[in-house]
Design a protein around this motif. Structure first.
Motif, PDB file in Angstrom:
ATOM      1  N   THR A 254       0.823  -1.209   0.000  1.00  0.00           N
ATOM      2  CA  THR A 254       0.000   0.000   0.000  1.00  0.00           C
ATOM      3  C   THR A 254       0.855   1.256   0.000  1.00  0.00           C
ATOM      4  O   THR A 254       0.346   2.350  -0.198  1.00  0.00           O
ATOM      5  CB  THR A 254      -0.927   0.013   1.219  1.00  0.00           C
ATOM      6  N   LYS A 255       2.148   1.109   0.226  1.00  0.00           N
ATOM      7  CA  LYS A 255       2.995   2.292   0.218  1.00  0.00           C
ATOM      8  C   LYS A 255       3.484   2.637  -1.183  1.00  0.00           C
ATOM      9  O   LYS A 255       4.058   3.697  -1.391  1.00  0.00           O
ATOM     10  CB  LYS A 255       4.211   2.071   1.122  1.00  0.00           C
ATOM     11  N   LEU A 256       3.269   1.752  -2.100  1.00  0.00           N
ATOM     12  CA  LEU A 256       3.721   2.038  -3.459  1.00  0.00           C
ATOM     13  C   LEU A 256       2.811   3.088  -4.055  1.00  0.00           C
ATOM     14  O   LEU A 256       1.605   2.875  -4.174  1.00  0.00           O
ATOM     15  CB  LEU A 256       3.706   0.767  -4.294  1.00  0.00           C
ATOM     16  N   PRO A 257       3.354   4.213  -4.432  1.00  0.00           N
ATOM     17  CA  PRO A 257       2.492   5.334  -4.827  1.00  0.00           C
ATOM     18  C   PRO A 257       1.981   5.226  -6.253  1.00  0.00           C
ATOM     19  O   PRO A 257       2.309   6.035  -7.105  1.00  0.00           O
ATOM     20  CB  PRO A 257       3.413   6.538  -4.651  1.00  0.00           C
ATOM     21  N   ILE A 258       1.195   4.216  -6.509  1.00  0.00           N
ATOM     22  CA  ILE A 258       0.583   4.141  -7.828  1.00  0.00           C
ATOM     23  C   ILE A 258      -0.799   4.760  -7.753  1.00  0.00           C
ATOM     24  O   ILE A 258      -1.379   4.910  -6.685  1.00  0.00           O
ATOM     25  CB  ILE A 258       0.468   2.687  -8.316  1.00  0.00           C
ATOM     26  N   ASP A 259      -1.296   5.090  -8.869  1.00  0.00           N
ATOM     27  CA  ASP A 259      -2.626   5.677  -8.941  1.00  0.00           C
ATOM     28  C   ASP A 259      -3.599   4.572  -9.322  1.00  0.00           C
ATOM     29  O   ASP A 259      -3.627   4.142 -10.473  1.00  0.00           O
ATOM     30  CB  ASP A 259      -2.645   6.787  -9.984  1.00  0.00           C
ATOM     31  N   PRO A 260      -4.377   4.067  -8.381  1.00  0.00           N
ATOM     32  CA  PRO A 260      -5.254   2.945  -8.700  1.00  0.00           C
ATOM     33  C   PRO A 260      -6.395   3.328  -9.627  1.00  0.00           C
ATOM     34  O   PRO A 260      -7.008   2.470 -10.229  1.00  0.00           O
ATOM     35  CB  PRO A 260      -5.785   2.521  -7.330  1.00  0.00           C
ATOM     36  N   ALA A 261      -6.671   4.627  -9.731  1.00  0.00           N
ATOM     37  CA  ALA A 261      -7.778   5.034 -10.593  1.00  0.00           C
ATOM     38  C   ALA A 261      -7.356   5.121 -12.046  1.00  0.00           C
ATOM     39  O   ALA A 261      -8.180   5.265 -12.926  1.00  0.00           O
ATOM     40  CB  ALA A 261      -8.327   6.384 -10.128  1.00  0.00           C
ATOM     41  N   SER A 262      -6.086   5.053 -12.289  1.00  0.00           N
ATOM     42  CA  SER A 262      -5.616   5.160 -13.670  1.00  0.00           C
ATOM     43  C   SER A 262      -5.405   3.763 -14.213  1.00  0.00           C
ATOM     44  O   SER A 262      -4.473   3.068 -13.819  1.00  0.00           O
ATOM     45  CB  SER A 262      -4.307   5.957 -13.698  1.00  0.00           C
ATOM     46  N   LYS A 263      -6.290   3.348 -15.087  1.00  0.00           N
ATOM     47  CA  LYS A 263      -6.224   1.984 -15.597  1.00  0.00           C
ATOM     48  C   LYS A 263      -5.999   1.985 -17.103  1.00  0.00           C
ATOM     49  O   LYS A 263      -6.449   2.887 -17.817  1.00  0.00           O
ATOM     50  CB  LYS A 263      -7.551   1.256 -15.326  1.00  0.00           C
ATOM     51  N   ILE A 264      -5.342   1.009 -17.553  1.00  0.00           N
ATOM     52  CA  ILE A 264      -5.187   0.793 -18.982  1.00  0.00           C
ATOM     53  C   ILE A 264      -6.035  -0.422 -19.335  1.00  0.00           C
ATOM     54  O   ILE A 264      -6.002  -1.437 -18.631  1.00  0.00           O
ATOM     55  CB  ILE A 264      -3.716   0.564 -19.339  1.00  0.00           C
ATOM     56  N   VAL A 265      -6.788  -0.276 -20.396  1.00  0.00           N
ATOM     57  CA  VAL A 265      -7.643  -1.378 -20.820  1.00  0.00           C
ATOM     58  C   VAL A 265      -7.130  -1.888 -22.150  1.00  0.00           C
ATOM     59  O   VAL A 265      -6.964  -1.132 -23.099  1.00  0.00           O
ATOM     60  CB  VAL A 265      -9.109  -0.923 -20.970  1.00  0.00           C
ATOM     61  N   THR A 266      -6.891  -3.131 -22.206  1.00  0.00           N
ATOM     62  CA  THR A 266      -6.442  -3.738 -23.444  1.00  0.00           C
ATOM     63  C   THR A 266      -7.041  -5.131 -23.519  1.00  0.00           C
ATOM     64  O   THR A 266      -7.786  -5.553 -22.639  1.00  0.00           O
ATOM     65  CB  THR A 266      -4.905  -3.780 -23.508  1.00  0.00           C
ATOM     66  N   SER A 267      -6.740  -5.820 -24.568  1.00  0.00           N
ATOM     67  CA  SER A 267      -7.306  -7.160 -24.699  1.00  0.00           C
ATOM     68  C   SER A 267      -6.347  -8.050 -25.455  1.00  0.00           C
ATOM     69  O   SER A 267      -5.425  -7.593 -26.125  1.00  0.00           O
ATOM     70  CB  SER A 267      -8.663  -7.120 -25.412  1.00  0.00           C
ATOM     71  N   MET A 268      -6.613  -9.312 -25.319  1.00  0.00           N
ATOM     72  CA  MET A 268      -5.801 -10.315 -25.974  1.00  0.00           C
ATOM     73  C   MET A 268      -6.764 -11.292 -26.652  1.00  0.00           C
ATOM     74  O   MET A 268      -7.673 -11.805 -26.007  1.00  0.00           O
ATOM     75  CB  MET A 268      -4.974 -11.033 -24.902  1.00  0.00           C
ATOM     76  N   VAL A 269      -6.561 -11.502 -27.913  1.00  0.00           N
ATOM     77  CA  VAL A 269      -7.451 -12.399 -28.650  1.00  0.00           C
ATOM     78  C   VAL A 269      -6.923 -13.822 -28.558  1.00  0.00           C
ATOM     79  O   VAL A 269      -5.733 -14.067 -28.752  1.00  0.00           O
ATOM     80  CB  VAL A 269      -7.562 -11.962 -30.128  1.00  0.00           C
ATOM     81  N   LEU A 270      -7.815 -14.751 -28.283  1.00  0.00           N
ATOM     82  CA  LEU A 270      -7.461 -16.159 -28.330  1.00  0.00           C
ATOM     83  C   LEU A 270      -7.806 -16.661 -29.721  1.00  0.00           C
ATOM     84  O   LEU A 270      -8.984 -16.744 -30.088  1.00  0.00           O
ATOM     85  CB  LEU A 270      -8.242 -16.953 -27.281  1.00  0.00           C
ATOM     86  N   PRO A 271      -6.823 -16.969 -30.514  1.00  0.00           N
ATOM     87  CA  PRO A 271      -7.134 -17.341 -31.900  1.00  0.00           C
ATOM     88  C   PRO A 271      -7.873 -18.673 -31.986  1.00  0.00           C
ATOM     89  O   PRO A 271      -7.706 -19.546 -31.136  1.00  0.00           O
ATOM     90  CB  PRO A 271      -5.753 -17.433 -32.560  1.00  0.00           C
ATOM     91  N   GLU A 272      -8.684 -18.783 -33.018  1.00  0.00           N
ATOM     92  CA  GLU A 272      -9.435 -20.023 -33.215  1.00  0.00           C
ATOM     93  C   GLU A 272      -8.532 -21.057 -33.876  1.00  0.00           C
ATOM     94  O   GLU A 272      -7.698 -20.741 -34.715  1.00  0.00           O
ATOM     95  CB  GLU A 272     -10.628 -19.771 -34.132  1.00  0.00           C
ATOM     96  N   THR A 273      -8.752 -22.273 -33.514  1.00  0.00           N
ATOM     97  CA  THR A 273      -8.034 -23.345 -34.200  1.00  0.00           C
ATOM     98  C   THR A 273      -8.967 -24.162 -35.080  1.00  0.00           C
ATOM     99  O   THR A 273      -8.531 -24.986 -35.847  1.00  0.00           O
ATOM    100  CB  THR A 273      -7.367 -24.283 -33.176  1.00  0.00           C
ATOM    101  N   THR A 274     -10.242 -23.946 -34.932  1.00  0.00           N
ATOM    102  CA  THR A 274     -11.200 -24.626 -35.799  1.00  0.00           C
ATOM    103  C   THR A 274     -11.732 -23.590 -36.790  1.00  0.00           C
ATOM    104  O   THR A 274     -11.174 -22.518 -36.927  1.00  0.00           O
ATOM    105  CB  THR A 274     -12.352 -25.214 -34.982  1.00  0.00           C
ATOM    106  N   GLN A 275     -12.810 -23.896 -37.443  1.00  0.00           N
ATOM    107  CA  GLN A 275     -13.329 -22.948 -38.440  1.00  0.00           C
ATOM    108  C   GLN A 275     -13.785 -21.676 -37.747  1.00  0.00           C
ATOM    109  O   GLN A 275     -14.121 -21.672 -36.571  1.00  0.00           O
ATOM    110  CB  GLN A 275     -14.490 -23.571 -39.207  1.00  0.00           C
TER     111      GLN A 275
END
Lengths: 853, 162
Positions: free
Chosen positions: B118-139
């Protein structure tokens, strides 16, 4: 009969009553197998006619006599075996039980056959391995890949291998005397391969001087006995003893018996003989050394032959030859790889017998050969796991030019490179092994890699065994079986849908047209007869559209409504369901696997097409592969998503994938009500979330007070003031509320749609959505940023949170803040003055405030 | 009894302050105390010397301890009095290094750990949103598939579908 608790696979073998070593059977499939007498020591001599027989094992083994048990402690942990021997000894380890239920040596067919669980013979695939512990010798830390060398100390130096952390440098004695070095496998005699672990005395041989006096004298044997007596915890595990060391009946001579010699089994090392086995005769065959094979064969050597007569170079006594397997399992070239005999220079010598020195009349008994596992990968892996049960080092594969597995390190424990062929059986926290092993640079992660002696093993034979659970990390998916229905399903295109719609308007035309005129007489009866209903459209049960090519039969046929055949063709549906696989993706932490990678700082949501999103706990998938299987049910138009961590399903989610196309007015209203209900449910759930979250935030006032009182004031870099902490506390509480809610109730926060149409409009990819902290640092008056310099500054002034039991000085330079220091001993300064009570209190405070090393 | 005077800029928490210290007295100074000397909070009396007044740290050989100079006084006899407090970190440096404890914060880790800080001075309200696609192996899914309609009817021979 004797029983031994061996701890193989971490579980004791209560008894060997199910194990029988039968002699005289012609083959493993001999119908009278069970009727053959069990093997006993006394049969060694009288059954020398085994040459033409078959020595067959069923699963398990019965000890002939308690005398086979070494008179020393037997314990459960294979990891005890061989460790901490103060001097060089050789422990040969055989494959216990192998991977097959039974092993048959079929001499007639010249092959070694393993009868597997399914009663099929497997090709010959086995490994051998051994463990060495060596003292310093005149060659210091040099690796000696010379099986014939005799050290000046007269110790047993057949293949002396010891720790060499640096491929080029010699290292300290402390590093060298560890079981860190494994020679490549030495071949084991055939019978040694089966169920025998023993510590035995290998006769060193010096080709120039015959058996040296130092070896043949009592001195060496005395050393051996003393060494064994002094072993702190060298507990060989005996399953069955299948070899007998014989010597001439003349005391003090330990060379090979010659024809006509009277021999006695020599059990100086704790084994007891029950009787004199009689004279050696000229028969080549004995129970240990099967009959010679001729032809295109190789030799597997490395033990003292029991009987036999020395003969010229092609003598086949005393070793096993493997020729071409009659089943075609191995060719001679494969065998050359498998059992490559080598000469003193390490050059492979194929098709060679025991090297016989015609001048001295002695054999070279110990050829170091290596074994490379060949055959099916599954069988090889089983054998590796068997070897790993002993918790010791073993090697896997061909040696390189140097003939040993290198380990390169800077200093004693700084491993830069470890030969990937060096494997180490993994020992659990109780000192038991279960067949797991590490390889190469992963080896130092195992605690037993660093053991110098067995006192470091956590194994305690007196500790009551806690029953272990059986764990499984694989979900089994069942085959979806046949589905018989009362309806017919056709796969069609939009064109056929339109055609069907138009045809429905004229579908009764034939029924009402009589002689070219419209006639409604008996129309009802005609409709019932054709369509089983008086409304033809009621024959249509459903029409759905799927976002995919539906698997269909190869040929089309005319669509029937009831008995009526339409003019429209469709393809019968081929499958009840279809599974989409989304490729397993390793999930790696972003913040070097720190707390920032986990909730509540990082949130994960997995979006599965047509099913919406589901909250994922980072702790469940970080470091593992995330797999998703989506099963599309063509019968109901739904999809079920199986979310897996590795191969284990951890979550499931459902959704609608098919668009239900209303065909009648009744169907239209049903679909609409379904949509309405789904939307209403979601709305209620969102409201609930907001209310719950608000309650949590308002209750966090206590947290505000605590933080505020401690620090007060405004933000100073690195030290947060009250307002910042309030904000953070509220934010954390809100996030905790989210977390709690989603895990107490069904996921209500979704990305997706309650309707299939809406679902089609959105992403068709399976997507892991990641919300992670930016790492922005709050510094009053400065823009948020996060960089290595600030992290370094933070470390210097405050240090990174941890929980490590350690000596303060062992963590390297820099700030260290500790709690509960152990100041129970005498604390003195450089001149030896003891710290006063007050100073000890000061030290405790100093450590809790932090010391900079 | 002699003392050696230093001027050090080291952090008070350091156990090796001498690495950032300047020795002010090449030869130890003999103490001229006429009164008793406290072990933890001694006051050392010595001849007046302006160099001595720049010291903030000292070592006493007889007591074998290091001391912070917390105050400097000139007494009525025009002699210098150095008021000191023992520095247990430097005095017992080796013992501290060997002391085992539960370490709760450490600089040498270099990065945050899994322990929540809790002493690490990060800003918890500042979030980065990203995503990762799980590729399909079937059709792949397709909203434009041709044979994508499934008609279920009563009639014909029922399917028995695997």
């Amino acid at each position: 009969m004797g029983t031994i608790d061996t701890g193989i696979w971490g579980q004791p073998i209560a008894d060997f009553s199910g194990y029988n070593l039968r002699t005289g059977a012609s083959s493993i499939s001999d119908p009278d197998f069970e009727n053959y007498p069990p093997f006993t020591l006394s049969q060694i001599d009288s059954n020398k006619t085994f040459a033409n027989g078959c020595y067959s094992f069923k699963a398990g083994m019965e000890l002939a006599e308690p005398v086979f048990v070494l008179d020393r402690k037997i314990d459960l942990s294979p990891s005890y075996v061989g460790i901490d021997a103060p001097d060089c000894f050789i422990c040969q380890i055989g494959v216990i039980g192998n991977t097959a239920d039974s092993v048959a040596y079929d001499e007639t067919n010249v092959g070694l056959l393993f009868k597997s669980d399914n009663s099929e013979y497997l090709p010959l695939v086995f490994s051998n391995y051994r463990y060495f512990r060596s003292s310093m010798t005149q060659n210091n830390n040099a690796i000696i890949y010379n099986p014939y060398r005799v050290s000046s100390q007269g110790s047993f130096t057949n293949g002396r291998y010891f720790w060499k952390p640096n491929a080029t440098d010699s290292t300290s004695a402390a590093s060298s005397n560890r079981n860190k070095y494994m020679a490549y496998w030495r071949s084991l005699p055939l019978r040694g391969l089966i169920g025998c672990i023993c510590v035995k005395y290998i006769n060193s041989w010096d080709e120039n001087s015959g058996i040296p006096s130092s070896i043949s004298s009592e001195t060496s044997l005395y050393q051996y006995e003393q060494n064994t007596a002094e072993w702190k915890a060298a507990h060989p595990i005996i399953i069955a003893y299948l070899k007998i060391y014989v010597r001439r009946s003349t005391a003090g001579l330990y060379d090979t018996p010659a024809t006509g010699d009277s021999v006695i089994p020599d059990f100086s090392y704790g084994l007891k003989a029950t009787e004199n086995v009689g004279s050696v005769d000229a028969d080549k065959m004995n129970i240990i050394c099967p009959a010679s094979w001729t032809g295109n064969s190789l030799n597997v050597m490395n033990f003292i032959p029991l009987f036999g007569t020395p003969s010229p170079i092609n003598d086949t006594n005393g070793y096993v030859q493997f020729g071409t397997n009659a089943d075609g399992g191995l060719t001679s070239s494969n065998l050359a790889t498998l059992f490559g005999a080598v000469d003193r220079q390490g050059q492979p010598q194929y098709k060679r017998g025991i090297n016989y020195d015609g001048t001295s009349g002695h054999r070279i008994y110990a050829r170091s050969v290596w074994v490379e596992l060949v055959g099916d990968a599954a069988g090889c892996e089983k054998l590796r796991r068997t070897a790993a049960c002993y918790g010791l080092f073993f090697t896997d594969g061909k040696p390189d030019d140097t003939g040993y597995a290198n380990i390169y390190a800077e200093g004693n424990d700084d491993y830069r490179w470890i030969d990937n062929k060096l494997c180490l059986g993994t020992v659990d926290t109780e000192g038991l092994t279960h067949g797991d092993y590490t390889r190469g640079l992963s080896n130092p992660t195992s605690p037993n890699f660093y053991w110098d002696d067995t006192t470091q093993s956590p194994y305690d034979p007196k500790k009551p065994k806690i029953p272990t659970n059986t764990y499984d990390t694989q979900t089994v998916f069942n085959e979806i079986g046949d589905l018989a229905t009362m309806t017919k399903r056709y796969v069609i295109t939009a064109t056929e849908v339109e055609k069907l719609g138009r045809e429905l308007w004229t579908i009764t035309q034939d029924l009402i047209t009589v002689g070219g005129n419209i006639d409604y007489t008996n129309l009802n009866e005609k409709l019932l007869d054709s369509f089983l209903t008086n409304n033809p459209i009621d024959c249509i049960v459903s029409l759905q559209r799927f976002p995919m090519e539906i698997p269909k039969a190869a040929s089309s046929e005319r669509i029937r409504l009831g008995k009526h055949e339409t003019t429209i063709s469709g393809y019968p549906m081929e499958k009840t369901a279809f599974t989409y696989l989304f490729q397993g993706t390793p999930i790696n932490p972003k913040f070097a696997d720190s707390f920032l990678d986990y909730e509540p700082y990082t949130k994960l949501e997995l979006y599965i097409p047509f099913c919406g999103t589901i909250r994922m706990n980072p702790a469940d998938i970080i470091g593992r592969d995330l797999n998703v299987q989506l099963v599309v049910d063509f019968t109901t138009g739904t999809a079920t998503g199986f979310i897996m961590s590795g191969n284990l399903v951890i979550e499931t989610v459902n959704g609608n994938i098919a668009i239900d196309i209303p065909v009648t007015g009744l169907q239209q209203s049903t679909v609409a009500s379904q949509l309405y209900n789904a939307i209403a449910n979601k709305s209620n759930a969102d409201k609930q979330e907001a209310i719950t979250g608000w309650n949590r935030v308002s209750l966090s006032g206590a947290a505000e007070m605590i933080y505020g009182d401690m620090l007060g004031g405004s933000d100073t870099f690195g030290i947060k003031g009250k307002k910042t902490l309030q904000r953070e506390a509220a934010a954390i509480e809100r996030e905790r509320a989210d977390y709690d809610l989603t895990h107490q109730n069904a996921p209500v926060h979704i990305i997706g749609s309650a309707s299939a149409v809406g679902g089609w409009a959105i992403d068709l990819n399976c997507r892991l959505i990641i919300y992670y902290p930016s790492g922005d640092v709050i510094i009053t008056g400065q823009p948020p940023k996060w960089n290595d310099l600030q992290l370094e500054r933070f470390g210097k002034t405050i240090g990174f949170a941890c929980c490590i039991e350690s000596a303060i000085g062992d963590l390297g330079s820099g700030l260290v803040v500790g709690t509960s220091p152990d100041l129970s001993g005498m604390v003195t300064n450089t001149q030896g003055y003891a710290a006063t009570v007050s100073e000890l209190d000061m030290l405790r405070n100093a450590i809790s405030e932090g010391v900079i090393i | 009894m002699t003392i050696t005077l230093y001027s050090t800029s080291a952090d008070k928490r350091a156990i090796n302050k001498l690495s950032k210290a300047t020795v002010l007295t090449q030869t130890p100074i003999t103490i001229e105390n006429t009164d008793r000397i406290d072990l933890l909070y001694p006051v050392f009396e010595l001849a007046m010397n302006t160099t001595y007044m720049t010291a903030n740290y000292l070592y006493c050989d007889t007591l074998d301890r290091y001391y912070f100079i917390t105050d400097t006084r000139v007494n009525t006899a025009q002699r210098l009095e150095l008021v000191c407090a023992v520095d247990v970190r430097q005095s017992f440096a080796d013992a501290i290094r060997e002391t085992e404890c539960t370490v709760i914060r450490a600089e040498s880790l270099s990065t945050p750990t899994r322990i929540q800080d809790t002493k690490l001075p990060i800003d918890p309200a500042s979030k980065i949103v990203t995503s990762m696609v799980l590729p399909e192996t079937t059709q792949s899914f397709s909203t434009n598939a041709t044979y994508s309609y499934l008609l279920t009817v009563v009639g014909g021979e029922p399917n028995i579908t695997p």
